[in-house]
Design an enzyme around this catalytic site. Sequence first.
Site, short mmCIF file in Angstrom:
data_model
loop_
_atom_site.label_atom_id
_atom_site.label_comp_id
_atom_site.label_asym_id
_atom_site.label_seq_id
_atom_site.Cartn_x
_atom_site.Cartn_y
_atom_site.Cartn_z
N GLY A 1 -21.14 6.36 -19.52
CA GLY A 1 -20.46 5.07 -19.50
C GLY A 1 -21.34 4.03 -18.84
CD GLN B 1 -22.90 0.66 -14.30
OE1 GLN B 1 -22.12 0.92 -15.20
NE2 GLN B 1 -23.54 1.60 -13.61
CB CYS C 1 -22.33 5.41 -10.38
SG CYS C 1 -22.27 3.70 -10.94
CG LEU C 2 -26.01 5.43 -15.52
CD1 LEU C 2 -26.11 4.80 -16.90
CD2 LEU C 2 -26.95 6.62 -15.40
CG HIS D 1 -17.01 5.50 -12.94
ND1 HIS D 1 -17.48 6.30 -11.91
CD2 HIS D 1 -17.99 4.59 -13.19
CE1 HIS D 1 -18.69 5.85 -11.55
NE2 HIS D 1 -19.02 4.83 -12.31
CD GLU D 2 -18.43 3.23 -16.94
OE1 GLU D 2 -18.92 2.13 -16.60
OE2 GLU D 2 -18.92 4.31 -16.58
CG HIS E 1 -18.78 -0.12 -12.83
ND1 HIS E 1 -19.64 -0.38 -11.79
CD2 HIS E 1 -19.01 1.16 -13.19
CE1 HIS E 1 -20.34 0.72 -11.53
NE2 HIS E 1 -19.98 1.68 -12.37
NI NI Z 1 -20.71 3.63 -12.56
#
Ligand code: NI
Length: 193
Positions: free
Chosen positions: A45, A50, A110-111, A152-153, A156
Amino acid sequence: MILRVTKYGEPILREVGATVTEFNAELAQLANDMVATMYDAEGIGLAAQQVGKALQLCVVDVRPPEGSEISFNYNYDARQPPLDLFMPLVICNPKISIIDEQQDVYEEGCLSFPGVNGKVNRPIGVRCQFQDVQGNPHTLEADGLLGRCILHEVDHLNGELFIDRMDKRDLKKNEAKIKRLKRESRDFLKQRG
Ligand code: NI
């Protein structure tokens, strides 16, 4: 095009995304680039914050590797089409409701936090009403990995991060890495000017 992934400490990650109003070629290009960036980083995701955009836009792809079984239940517009028909998912303007309040714990990453992993509690079942990249409305209900990934997304998109919800002991274990990320971001932003 592969985009640069923002890291913890960059203020954009704490910004609430603006509603997507123009479902045009520019949005389609951004969504395509986000999908390419997510695959390149081997994530499941990615949110607009991000890639440096404060928008209500994220992409998700939780298809298991070929030959593996799907470990979650889902319902896409009241049907169960094969995942290949609607993934990668482009989610604009999501509205979340929790349909199973029961909590489940799972180790998330998480990226924007390379090297940081920790247990996060989340409700099991979620309903997500959203618009696709053309502006068409959809409803997706999911549990397991897909439900968790959506939550999670969508966090963000509201400027919330998984460390805000992380198990306190795991957060403590990651403290040094998180501080280092913050320092590196500060230096990066200073250098960029
Ligand atoms: Ni994340």
